[in-house]
Design a protein around this motif. Structure first.
Motif, PDB file in Angstrom:
ATOM      1  N   ARG A  53       3.668 -13.070   6.045  1.00  0.00           N
ATOM      2  CA  ARG A  53       2.860 -11.887   6.344  1.00  0.00           C
ATOM      3  C   ARG A  53       3.280 -10.764   5.390  1.00  0.00           C
ATOM      4  N   LEU A  54       2.479 -10.515   4.364  1.00  0.00           N
ATOM      5  CA  LEU A  54       2.818  -9.558   3.315  1.00  0.00           C
ATOM      6  C   LEU A  54       2.314  -8.149   3.573  1.00  0.00           C
ATOM      7  N   TYR A  55       1.268  -8.014   4.380  1.00  0.00           N
ATOM      8  CA  TYR A  55       0.611  -6.725   4.566  1.00  0.00           C
ATOM      9  C   TYR A  55       0.741  -6.264   6.009  1.00  0.00           C
ATOM     10  N   GLU A  56       0.827  -4.940   6.181  1.00  0.00           N
ATOM     11  CA  GLU A  56       0.930  -4.373   7.511  1.00  0.00           C
ATOM     12  C   GLU A  56      -0.195  -3.354   7.695  1.00  0.00           C
ATOM     13  N   ASP A  60       0.109  -0.566   4.665  1.00  0.00           N
ATOM     14  CA  ASP A  60      -0.343  -0.978   3.338  1.00  0.00           C
ATOM     15  C   ASP A  60      -1.826  -0.683   3.176  1.00  0.00           C
ATOM     16  N   ARG A  61      -2.228  -0.420   1.946  1.00  0.00           N
ATOM     17  CA  ARG A  61      -3.646  -0.266   1.627  1.00  0.00           C
ATOM     18  C   ARG A  61      -4.266  -1.665   1.609  1.00  0.00           C
ATOM     19  N   LEU A  62      -5.288  -1.865   2.389  1.00  0.00           N
ATOM     20  CA  LEU A  62      -5.894  -3.178   2.547  1.00  0.00           C
ATOM     21  C   LEU A  62      -7.185  -3.268   1.750  1.00  0.00           C
ATOM     22  N   ASP A 125      -9.224  -0.713   5.165  1.00  0.00           N
ATOM     23  CA  ASP A 125      -8.760   0.410   5.978  1.00  0.00           C
ATOM     24  C   ASP A 125      -9.940   1.271   6.417  1.00  0.00           C
ATOM     25  N   ARG A 140       0.217  -7.663  11.224  1.00  0.00           N
ATOM     26  CA  ARG A 140       0.750  -8.200   9.966  1.00  0.00           C
ATOM     27  C   ARG A 140      -0.191  -9.290   9.468  1.00  0.00           C
ATOM     28  N   PRO A 144      -5.288  -9.345   2.877  1.00  0.00           N
ATOM     29  CA  PRO A 144      -6.097  -8.300   3.520  1.00  0.00           C
ATOM     30  C   PRO A 144      -7.332  -8.851   4.223  1.00  0.00           C
TER      31      PRO A 144
END
Length: 147
Positions: A53-56, A60-62, A125, A140, A144
């Motif tokens: 899971r790299l993005y939160e 983070d900008r998705l 986002d 997470r 994206p």
């Protein structure tokens, strides 16, 4: 001559760097594209611990990784989607079906779609905020597109 390698990885599997090491000097002539495995298709049955899971969400900008004029996805049922992600299949992002409309017409419809314009200009986002569904999304993500 160059070679392309595309790979998807679990947290508990061989890692991208391991493959580069295996290639040795041939890695200099290899284009290597990789991403984490995400929960779709047969991977839906794997335990959560296996996924990277790299993005939160909220941190983070998705942004969609594909450019606005990027690849389209045409499924075996001839459904058209505005991106290359497997996650997009069977979602509201479906543009149409090639049995019902010509490709040129579907692409024109896609280019004038306000939802997709928001997706490609503001990222996921902005889309999640506009829809008011940030709380319902997983926190997470592997990519994206999972939002």
């Amino acid at each position: 001559m160059t070679t392309d390698i595309v790979g998807c990885f679990f947290a508990d599997s061989i890692q991208p760097g391991d493959i580069l090491n295996e290639l040795g000097e041939y890695a200099y002539k290899t284009r290597f594209v990789y991403q984490p495995v995400f929960r779709t298709g047969l991977a839906s049955d794997f335990s959560e611990e296996r996924f990277v899971r790299l993005y939160e969400v909220g941190k983070d900008r998705l942004f969609c990784p594909a450019p606005r004029k990027g690849p389209l996805l045409i499924t075996s049922r001839l459904d058209l989607y505005p991106c290359c992600s497997q996650v997009a299949q069977n979602t509201i992002l479906r543009i149409g079906n090639l049995r019902d409309n010509p490709l040129a017409e579907l692409v024109k419809d896609m280019e004038h779609n306000k939802l997709l314009a928001k997706l490609f200009t503001e990222g996921l986002d902005g889309l999640l905020d506009a829809a008011g569904i940030t709380e319902e999304c997983p926190k997470r993500l592997s990519v994206p597109c999972e939002a």
